[in-house]
Design a protein around this motif. Structure first.
Motif, PDB file in Angstrom:
ATOM      1  N   ASP A  10       0.829  -1.207   0.000  1.00  0.00           N
ATOM      2  CA  ASP A  10       0.000   0.000   0.000  1.00  0.00           C
ATOM      3  C   ASP A  10       0.865   1.259   0.000  1.00  0.00           C
ATOM      4  OD1 ASP A  10       0.779  -0.690   2.646  1.00  0.00           O
ATOM      5  OD2 ASP A  10      -0.778   0.627   3.470  1.00  0.00           O
ATOM      6  N   LYS A  11       1.964   1.247   0.733  1.00  0.00           N
ATOM      7  CA  LYS A  11       2.903   2.384   0.702  1.00  0.00           C
ATOM      8  C   LYS A  11       3.544   2.483  -0.674  1.00  0.00           C
ATOM      9  CE  LYS A  11       4.310   2.653   5.530  1.00  0.00           C
ATOM     10  NZ  LYS A  11       5.451   2.515   6.449  1.00  0.00           N
ATOM     11  N   THR A  59       2.732   6.203  -7.486  1.00  0.00           N
ATOM     12  CA  THR A  59       1.917   7.287  -8.020  1.00  0.00           C
ATOM     13  C   THR A  59       2.651   8.622  -7.936  1.00  0.00           C
ATOM     14  OG1 THR A  59      -0.080   6.123  -7.372  1.00  0.00           O
ATOM     15  CG2 THR A  59      -0.299   8.474  -7.784  1.00  0.00           C
ATOM     16  N   ASP A  60       3.436   8.810  -6.887  1.00  0.00           N
ATOM     17  CA  ASP A  60       4.182  10.058  -6.702  1.00  0.00           C
ATOM     18  C   ASP A  60       5.532  10.070  -7.420  1.00  0.00           C
ATOM     19  OD1 ASP A  60       2.121  11.030  -5.166  1.00  0.00           O
ATOM     20  OD2 ASP A  60       3.073  10.545  -3.247  1.00  0.00           O
ATOM     21  N   GLY A  61       5.902   8.982  -8.082  1.00  0.00           N
ATOM     22  CA  GLY A  61       7.139   8.930  -8.857  1.00  0.00           C
ATOM     23  C   GLY A  61       8.389   8.563  -8.078  1.00  0.00           C
ATOM     24  N   TRP A  62       8.235   8.118  -6.836  1.00  0.00           N
ATOM     25  CA  TRP A  62       9.408   7.783  -6.023  1.00  0.00           C
ATOM     26  C   TRP A  62      10.166   6.565  -6.551  1.00  0.00           C
ATOM     27  CZ3 TRP A  62      11.419   9.773  -1.301  1.00  0.00           C
ATOM     28  CH2 TRP A  62      10.849  10.992  -0.928  1.00  0.00           C
ATOM     29  N   TRP A  63       9.504   5.701  -7.300  1.00  0.00           N
ATOM     30  CA  TRP A  63      10.160   4.503  -7.797  1.00  0.00           C
ATOM     31  C   TRP A  63      10.623   4.648  -9.231  1.00  0.00           C
ATOM     32  CZ3 TRP A  63      11.976   0.925  -4.656  1.00  0.00           C
ATOM     33  CH2 TRP A  63      11.485   0.906  -3.349  1.00  0.00           C
ATOM     34  N   GLU A  64      10.513   5.847  -9.792  1.00  0.00           N
ATOM     35  CA  GLU A  64      11.055   6.109 -11.123  1.00  0.00           C
ATOM     36  C   GLU A  64      12.544   6.415 -11.002  1.00  0.00           C
ATOM     37  OE1 GLU A  64       7.108   7.892 -13.311  1.00  0.00           O
ATOM     38  OE2 GLU A  64       8.613   9.301 -12.631  1.00  0.00           O
ATOM     39  N   PRO A  65      13.305   6.259 -12.081  1.00  0.00           N
ATOM     40  CA  PRO A  65      14.729   6.598 -12.035  1.00  0.00           C
ATOM     41  C   PRO A  65      14.929   8.069 -11.657  1.00  0.00           C
ATOM     42  CG  PRO A  65      14.241   5.346 -14.010  1.00  0.00           C
ATOM     43  CD  PRO A  65      12.914   5.701 -13.387  1.00  0.00           C
ATOM     44  N   HIS A  66      15.984   8.319 -10.915  1.00  0.00           N
ATOM     45  CA  HIS A  66      16.345   9.663 -10.481  1.00  0.00           C
ATOM     46  C   HIS A  66      17.816   9.922 -10.794  1.00  0.00           C
ATOM     47  CE1 HIS A  66      12.508   9.838  -8.501  1.00  0.00           C
ATOM     48  NE2 HIS A  66      12.769  11.066  -8.075  1.00  0.00           N
ATOM     49  N   VAL A  67      18.160  11.182 -10.814  1.00  0.00           N
ATOM     50  CA  VAL A  67      19.540  11.614 -11.019  1.00  0.00           C
ATOM     51  C   VAL A  67      20.014  12.306  -9.748  1.00  0.00           C
ATOM     52  CG1 VAL A  67      21.050  13.158 -12.340  1.00  0.00           C
ATOM     53  CG2 VAL A  67      19.235  11.894 -13.498  1.00  0.00           C
ATOM     54  N   VAL A  68      21.193  11.920  -9.286  1.00  0.00           N
ATOM     55  CA  VAL A  68      21.870  12.662  -8.219  1.00  0.00           C
ATOM     56  C   VAL A  68      22.927  13.488  -8.925  1.00  0.00           C
ATOM     57  CG1 VAL A  68      23.265  12.511  -6.117  1.00  0.00           C
ATOM     58  CG2 VAL A  68      21.431  10.840  -6.537  1.00  0.00           C
ATOM     59  N   TYR A  69      23.009  14.767  -8.583  1.00  0.00           N
ATOM     60  CA  TYR A  69      23.888  15.685  -9.301  1.00  0.00           C
ATOM     61  C   TYR A  69      24.698  16.541  -8.334  1.00  0.00           C
ATOM     62  CZ  TYR A  69      20.072  18.809  -8.085  1.00  0.00           C
ATOM     63  OH  TYR A  69      19.117  19.501  -7.385  1.00  0.00           O
ATOM     64  N   VAL A  70      25.807  17.041  -8.842  1.00  0.00           N
ATOM     65  CA  VAL A  70      26.631  18.013  -8.125  1.00  0.00           C
ATOM     66  C   VAL A  70      26.769  19.218  -9.044  1.00  0.00           C
ATOM     67  CG1 VAL A  70      28.897  18.497  -7.119  1.00  0.00           C
ATOM     68  CG2 VAL A  70      27.884  16.218  -6.859  1.00  0.00           C
ATOM     69  N   ILE A  71      26.405  20.385  -8.530  1.00  0.00           N
ATOM     70  CA  ILE A  71      26.473  21.629  -9.297  1.00  0.00           C
ATOM     71  C   ILE A  71      27.290  22.639  -8.508  1.00  0.00           C
ATOM     72  CG2 ILE A  71      25.130  23.600 -10.129  1.00  0.00           C
ATOM     73  CD1 ILE A  71      22.946  21.742 -10.922  1.00  0.00           C
ATOM     74  N   ARG A  72      28.210  23.290  -9.196  1.00  0.00           N
ATOM     75  CA  ARG A  72      29.048  24.310  -8.554  1.00  0.00           C
ATOM     76  C   ARG A  72      28.612  25.695  -9.020  1.00  0.00           C
ATOM     77  NH1 ARG A  72      33.953  27.180  -9.138  1.00  0.00           N
ATOM     78  NH2 ARG A  72      34.706  27.733  -7.067  1.00  0.00           N
ATOM     79  N   SER A 128      12.967   0.085 -10.612  1.00  0.00           N
ATOM     80  CA  SER A 128      12.412   1.313 -11.183  1.00  0.00           C
ATOM     81  C   SER A 128      11.014   0.968 -11.670  1.00  0.00           C
ATOM     82  CB  SER A 128      13.247   1.816 -12.357  1.00  0.00           C
ATOM     83  OG  SER A 128      14.511   2.249 -11.934  1.00  0.00           O
ATOM     84  N   ILE A 129      10.036   1.724 -11.202  1.00  0.00           N
ATOM     85  CA  ILE A 129       8.649   1.477 -11.584  1.00  0.00           C
ATOM     86  C   ILE A 129       8.042   2.798 -12.033  1.00  0.00           C
ATOM     87  CG2 ILE A 129       6.395   0.629 -10.842  1.00  0.00           C
ATOM     88  CD1 ILE A 129       7.931  -0.827  -8.525  1.00  0.00           C
ATOM     89  N   ALA A 130       7.571   2.832 -13.281  1.00  0.00           N
ATOM     90  CA  ALA A 130       6.979   4.053 -13.818  1.00  0.00           C
ATOM     91  C   ALA A 130       5.567   4.258 -13.304  1.00  0.00           C
ATOM     92  CB  ALA A 130       6.956   3.993 -15.348  1.00  0.00           C
ATOM     93  N   ARG A 131       5.209   5.523 -13.106  1.00  0.00           N
ATOM     94  CA  ARG A 131       3.810   5.838 -12.817  1.00  0.00           C
ATOM     95  C   ARG A 131       2.984   5.457 -14.035  1.00  0.00           C
ATOM     96  NH1 ARG A 131       4.855  11.962 -10.857  1.00  0.00           N
ATOM     97  NH2 ARG A 131       6.771  11.621 -11.984  1.00  0.00           N
TER      98      ARG A 131
END
Length: 171
Positions: free
Chosen positions: A39-40, A46-59, A160-163
């Motif tokens: 259920d969680k 639905t909120d996109g938490w299981w879709e692929p994400h990018v971690v980035y570093v910006i200066r 990775s699970i798409a909405r």
């Protein structure tokens, strides 16, 4: 913690950045091991938490600061952050937002003693809590990922699970 306005928190003083970061990482790790709570998962999918994400570093050279952050692969956030003067230094795609939170948290733990508030012109667009002053060279994100998340073997660390109806950029 000193409240400056309804939407602004001053991070100077007694707030312990590292404690907050560790709590967020602990919760993310817990979610990655809690596969029984469908259920969680459905709300998070639905909120996109299981879709692929990018971690980035910006200066931001003009301000002598660097930021680590995370965003959904389909977001325009990186473009927005570079348009205000940031230079993308490093980025890595990870399977889901939970893994991204763990990786971001590890980066923030490494830079904790260098953390600072950004100038207002940056904070208004980029937020105010994931910055550090120049003087600490963060290892490449791939190296931090392998050290922090590489040995995790559970399926959730790779999922990775798409909405429904959402396109997922897988590379």
């Amino acid at each position: 913690m000193e409240f400056v306005s309804a939407n602004t928190i001053s991070w100077s003083g007694a707030v312990n950045h590292l404690r907050i970061t560790r709590m967020a990482v602990a919760y993310a790790r817990d979610r990655l091991t809690d596969s029984a709570s469908l259920d969680k998962w459905m709300r998070e999918i639905t909120d996109g938490w299981w879709e692929p994400h990018v971690v980035y570093v910006i200066r931001y050279a003009e301000a002598n600061i660097t930021k680590v952050g995370l965003t959904n692969v389909n977001s325009s956030r990186l473009r927005m952050l570079t348009q205000i003067g940031g230079e993308l230094v490093d980025a890595i795609q990870v399977p889901n937002r939970w893994v991204a939170r763990v990786l971001e948290g590890e980066c923030l733990t490494l830079v904790d003693e260098y953390r600072v508030e950004p100038p207002l012109w940056i904070a208004q667009v980029a937020g105010a809590t994931e910055f550090w002053r120049d003087g600490f060279a963060l290892p490449p994100l791939q190296q931090v990922f392998e050290t922090t998340c590489g040995s995790e073997s559970g399926d959730s660390w790779k999922a990775s699970i798409a909405r429904s109806g959402a396109a997922v950029n897988d590379g």
